[in-house]
Design an enzyme around this catalytic site. Structure first.
Site, mmCIF file in Angstrom:
data_model
loop_
_atom_site.group_PDB
_atom_site.id
_atom_site.type_symbol
_atom_site.label_atom_id
_atom_site.label_comp_id
_atom_site.label_asym_id
_atom_site.label_seq_id
_atom_site.Cartn_x
_atom_site.Cartn_y
_atom_site.Cartn_z
ATOM 1 N N LYS A 2 5.874 5.174 -2.718
ATOM 2 C CA LYS A 2 6.393 4.149 -1.787
ATOM 3 C C LYS A 2 7.184 4.817 -0.668
ATOM 4 O O LYS A 2 7.121 4.409 0.485
ATOM 5 C CB LYS A 2 7.321 3.165 -2.525
ATOM 6 C CG LYS A 2 6.660 2.147 -3.398
ATOM 7 C CD LYS A 2 6.006 1.015 -2.683
ATOM 8 C CE LYS A 2 6.926 0.061 -1.981
ATOM 9 N NZ LYS A 2 6.181 -1.058 -1.401
ATOM 10 N N GLY A 27 -0.992 -8.882 1.151
ATOM 11 C CA GLY A 27 -0.334 -9.093 -0.142
ATOM 12 C C GLY A 27 0.276 -10.485 -0.167
ATOM 13 O O GLY A 27 1.228 -10.737 -0.901
ATOM 14 N N GLY A 28 -0.300 -11.394 0.633
ATOM 15 C CA GLY A 28 0.270 -12.732 0.818
ATOM 16 C C GLY A 28 0.167 -13.640 -0.390
ATOM 17 O O GLY A 28 0.718 -14.743 -0.380
ATOM 18 N N ARG A 29 -0.530 -13.186 -1.466
ATOM 19 C CA ARG A 29 -0.583 -14.015 -2.669
ATOM 20 C C ARG A 29 0.297 -13.440 -3.775
ATOM 21 O O ARG A 29 0.274 -13.925 -4.907
ATOM 22 C CB ARG A 29 -2.036 -14.149 -3.182
ATOM 23 C CG ARG A 29 -2.931 -14.922 -2.261
ATOM 24 C CD ARG A 29 -2.434 -16.335 -2.014
ATOM 25 N NE ARG A 29 -2.642 -17.224 -3.144
ATOM 26 C CZ ARG A 29 -1.990 -18.362 -3.325
ATOM 27 N NH1 ARG A 29 -1.079 -18.734 -2.442
ATOM 28 N NH2 ARG A 29 -2.236 -19.137 -4.357
ATOM 29 N N GLY A 30 1.049 -12.390 -3.459
ATOM 30 C CA GLY A 30 1.948 -11.799 -4.461
ATOM 31 C C GLY A 30 3.256 -12.564 -4.522
ATOM 32 O O GLY A 30 3.442 -13.579 -3.841
ATOM 33 N N PHE A 31 4.164 -12.045 -5.311
ATOM 34 C CA PHE A 31 5.453 -12.700 -5.553
ATOM 35 C C PHE A 31 6.257 -12.857 -4.245
ATOM 36 O O PHE A 31 6.625 -13.969 -3.847
ATOM 37 C CB PHE A 31 6.182 -11.842 -6.591
ATOM 38 C CG PHE A 31 7.640 -12.103 -6.761
ATOM 39 C CD1 PHE A 31 8.130 -13.391 -6.872
ATOM 40 C CD2 PHE A 31 8.537 -11.038 -6.844
ATOM 41 C CE1 PHE A 31 9.484 -13.620 -7.049
ATOM 42 C CE2 PHE A 31 9.887 -11.260 -7.022
ATOM 43 C CZ PHE A 31 10.354 -12.550 -7.117
HETATM 44 N N1 LIG Z 1 9.298 -7.289 -7.195
HETATM 45 C C1 LIG Z 1 10.376 -6.535 -6.993
HETATM 46 O O1 LIG Z 1 11.366 -6.544 -7.737
HETATM 47 C C2 LIG Z 1 10.438 -5.623 -5.783
HETATM 48 C C3 LIG Z 1 11.666 -5.063 -5.420
HETATM 49 C C4 LIG Z 1 11.720 -4.241 -4.290
HETATM 50 C C5 LIG Z 1 10.568 -3.972 -3.587
HETATM 51 N N2 LIG Z 1 9.378 -4.518 -3.967
HETATM 52 C C6 LIG Z 1 8.202 -4.162 -3.191
HETATM 53 O O2 LIG Z 1 7.615 -5.296 -2.625
HETATM 54 C C7 LIG Z 1 6.201 -5.191 -2.649
HETATM 55 C C8 LIG Z 1 5.596 -6.447 -3.187
HETATM 56 O O3 LIG Z 1 6.146 -6.732 -4.442
HETATM 57 P P1 LIG Z 1 5.663 -8.019 -5.255
HETATM 58 O O4 LIG Z 1 6.589 -8.132 -6.405
HETATM 59 O O5 LIG Z 1 5.480 -9.171 -4.343
HETATM 60 O O6 LIG Z 1 4.239 -7.510 -5.761
HETATM 61 P P2 LIG Z 1 3.036 -8.372 -6.359
HETATM 62 O O7 LIG Z 1 2.312 -7.442 -7.245
HETATM 63 O O8 LIG Z 1 3.515 -9.681 -6.885
HETATM 64 O O9 LIG Z 1 2.140 -8.714 -5.067
HETATM 65 C C9 LIG Z 1 1.296 -7.794 -4.472
HETATM 66 C C10 LIG Z 1 0.040 -8.490 -3.954
HETATM 67 O O10 LIG Z 1 -0.839 -7.466 -3.483
HETATM 68 C C11 LIG Z 1 -2.171 -7.778 -3.895
HETATM 69 N N3 LIG Z 1 -2.988 -6.579 -4.017
HETATM 70 C C12 LIG Z 1 -3.177 -5.804 -5.114
HETATM 71 N N4 LIG Z 1 -4.021 -4.797 -4.837
HETATM 72 C C13 LIG Z 1 -4.381 -4.951 -3.556
HETATM 73 C C14 LIG Z 1 -5.271 -4.254 -2.707
HETATM 74 N N5 LIG Z 1 -5.938 -3.161 -3.112
HETATM 75 N N6 LIG Z 1 -5.450 -4.685 -1.442
HETATM 76 C C15 LIG Z 1 -4.782 -5.798 -0.991
HETATM 77 N N7 LIG Z 1 -3.920 -6.499 -1.747
HETATM 78 C C16 LIG Z 1 -3.731 -6.088 -3.022
HETATM 79 C C17 LIG Z 1 -2.005 -8.465 -5.221
HETATM 80 O O11 LIG Z 1 -3.134 -9.300 -5.480
HETATM 81 C C18 LIG Z 1 -0.723 -9.257 -5.022
HETATM 82 O O12 LIG Z 1 -1.007 -10.553 -4.570
HETATM 83 C C19 LIG Z 1 5.878 -3.966 -3.484
HETATM 84 O O13 LIG Z 1 5.461 -2.960 -2.644
HETATM 85 C C20 LIG Z 1 7.172 -3.568 -4.127
HETATM 86 O O14 LIG Z 1 7.314 -2.169 -4.216
HETATM 87 C C21 LIG Z 1 9.288 -5.332 -5.039
#
Ligand SMILES: NC(=O)c1ccc[n+]([C@@H]2O[C@H](COP(=O)([O-])OP(=O)(O)OC[C@H]3O[C@@H](n4cnc5c(N)ncnc54)[C@H](O)[C@@H]3O)[C@@H](O)[C@H]2O)c1
Length: 538
Positions: A161, A12-16
């Site tokens: 989760k 998930g290294g390209r997520g937020f």
């Molecule tokens: N954003 C928030 O406010 C927040 C708060 C608390 C916890 N979290 C937890 O942190 C985690 C990440 O949050 P985020 O905001 O970075 O999410 P995000 O959606 O920005 O990033 C997730 C990444 O996972 C990738 N992804 C999607 N489907 C996939 C798959 N099948 N296989 C591999 N990769 C896949 C996406 O391309 C994306 O880059 C989540 O599990 C979330 O529950 C987030």
């Protein structure tokens, strides 16, 4: 000195959150980072072109792997050879379909655990969420790790989760794999896909003028860089095989709970929107949310993508959920690297000054700026000699102040601490980042201009530059004077007459567009055909 580089994988290294973690790991310099995500290939955003990531990619210190967490063999390819895996999986791309979500979150977690075991990974750190203990109904005040998972969840994602987190923790200390989980609460920051976009959308639609409920409920927010820092602290602590870390979960926050309404107000003010003022009864909102959910389940195909789940809105707007980070502090050595209070306090102070809410400070600031303006522009000296004289004056004043006794005729003289003159490392890094970002954007525009194909861009750059040159060469003093006066009146006036000003701006925009259209239509034919010349590759 040869640094022993270790290899880690960020799923998930390209997520937020994942991006922030990758940047931090690369900045540290002692990691080879594998970025695993669902996109077919890695596409850098333009602001990443000269970032530590692009440098690391060319130096082979970073690499990209296309993975779907539902596919174990893809995971194994990405993980093989890593000693640490950070699992920061998805919140986006969710459907309302239970099976889809289950395979992604719970089966995905199982696959990651099994892949880690097969690849003899030493540590798996899971980024969970504070929502795993929240039932969507009851307030949590300063909740700690003794809280059990909620026995009934209001929303499916938190439920899944919690299951995934439990699986990861249960896998601890089997086949040499140590695991732990972090539970950040309401993550926000640059690149945020949930909270900030939600507030912005509400502001655009006008809904953000409403406060849901009493507005008194408190929530914990966590800056994204603090989450990345916490993940790295967990890795370090887990590495020293601390019994108090492996198999455990830790709450992560900014350690500064704030009223949700205040948090929203600050973002809105920063964006130039009005603070929310009208209160909506909590019960009414709950009924409307339930109705929307019911209508959605009855009518939608199940493929709707929420930018932020409805239960999150209700939770943030109506419930108190604050968490204690004592365990994270004690066992993984976490403390926030970016303080919300500093940023927000700063934002509030500036907003209060510009909106004349704090009249005394505003007047003092206005007077100081006006005096500086006079000192530099009407004293008849050159700019450099004015600056030198001012420095001399400040030094003299500070020295005089320093030798004053702490009490004169019964009046105590407050001391200024030396730290008031220091710039924090975080502020420095943030300023440097902003400068680099602006520079790169400039370079991007220049590159596009040098290709000579985008006339629109050319006019957008050339016309303001022409006027800037005109102002600087002829009316600099007057322009700065007007700027100073406007800075202390514009926001105040805008706040009072927001709708009217927006209306006038709209009319002006339409008129300008029409005028531009008229000019373009009446250009001589050769020039028109030149401006509309198709690109060679078209
Ligand atoms: N954003 C928030 O406010 C927040 C708060 C608390 C916890 N979290 C937890 O942190 C985690 C990440 O949050 P985020 O905001 O970075 O999410 P995000 O959606 O920005 O990033 C997730 C990444 O996972 C990738 N992804 C999607 N489907 C996939 C798959 N099948 N296989 C591999 N990769 C896949 C996406 O391309 C994306 O880059 C989540 O599990 C979330 O529950 C987030």
């Amino acid at each position: 000195m040869v640094i022993d580089l270790r290899t880690c994988t960020v799923i998930g290294g390209r997520g937020f959150i994942g991006r922030s973690l990758v940047q931090r790991l690369l900045k540290l310099g002692d990691w080879i980072v594998r970025i695993a995500d669902s996109d077919d290939s890695l596409r850098l955003d333009h602001w990443e072109e000269n970032s530590p990531l692009s440098e690391a990619l060319s130096a082979n210190r970073a690499s990209y792997f296309h993975v779907d967490v539902r596919n174990k063999s893809q995971l194994i390819k990405a993980i093989e050879g890593s000693s640490v895996v950070f699992y920061v999986e998805t919140t986006t791309s969710f459907t309302d379909d239970f099976y889809d979500c289950y395979t992604l979150i719970v089966k995905g977690a199982k696959n990651v655990i099994n892949a880690c075991r097969e690849c003899k990974v030493k540590q798996l750190i899971y980024n969970s969420t504070a929502d795993v203990v929240f039932d969507g109904l009851h307030d949590i005040h300063n909740g700690d790790e003794s809280l059990l998972y909620a026995w009934k969840f209001k929303d499916m994602l938190s439920d899944l989760k919690a299951q995934a987190e439990a699986l990861v923790l249960f896998a601890n200390d089997v086949d040499g794999l140590l695991t732990c989980a972090l539970r950040p609460s309401n993550v926000f920051g640059p690149g945020d896909t949930e909270i900030i976009p939600f507030v912005v959308n509400q502001a655009k639609s006008g809904w953000a003028k409403l406060i849901i409920g009493s507005g008194e409920n408190i929530s914990d927010f966590t800056y994204v860089e603090n989450v990345a820092h916490a993940l790295m602290c967990a890795e370090k602590a887990l590495g020293s095989r601390m019994v108090s870390v492996s198999g455990k979960a830790f709450f992560i926050t900014n350690l500064e709970p704030v009223k949700f309404s205040e948090f929203v107000s600050l973002i809105l003010e920063d964006l130039g929107y009005q603070r929310p003022m009208v209160k909506l009864p909590a019960r009414l909102v709950k009924c409307v949310v339930s109705l929307v959910k019911w209508v959605h389940t009855k009518t939608a195909s199940g493929k709707l993508n929420h930018s932020i789940p409805l239960h999150n809105v209700v939770k943030l707007a109506l419930c108190t959920s604050t968490f204690s980070c004592s365990a994270a502090k004690k066992h993984i050595g976490y403390s926030p690297v970016v303080s919300l209070e500093n940023d927000l306090d700063h934002m509030v102070a500036v907003a209060d000054i510009l909106l004349w809410r704090d009249e005394k400070t505003t007047f003092a600031c206005f007077l100081a700026v006006a005096l500086l303006y006079h000192w530099f522009f009407f004293s008849g000296r050159t700019f450099i000699s004015s600056a030198a004289k001012l420095l001399l004056l400040v030094t003299g004043a500070l020295t005089g102040y320093g030798i004053l006794p702490s009490n004169i005729f019964g009046f105590s003289i407050p001391r200024i601490s030396a730290s008031s003159f220091e710039i924090s490392e975080v502020d420095m890094t943030n300023s440097a980042k902003t400068i680099v970002h602006m520079w790169n954007r400039g370079a991007h525009v220049i590159k596009a201009l040098a290709q000579g194909e985008d006339w629109n861009l050319f006019f957008q750059v050339a016309v303001p530059l022409y006027f800037l040159e005109l102002i600087v060469s002829r009316y600099l003093t007057a322009a700065i004077g007007v700027g100073v006066a406007l800075a202390f009146s514009m926001f105040f006036v805008y706040q009072q007459y927001e709708e009217e000003i927006d209306g006038i701006a709209k009319v002006l925009m339409i008129t300008t567009k029409e005028a531009m259209g008229l000019v373009m239509n009446n250009l001589p034919a050769p020039l028109t055909s030149f401006l509309h010349k198709p690109k060679e590759d078209e």
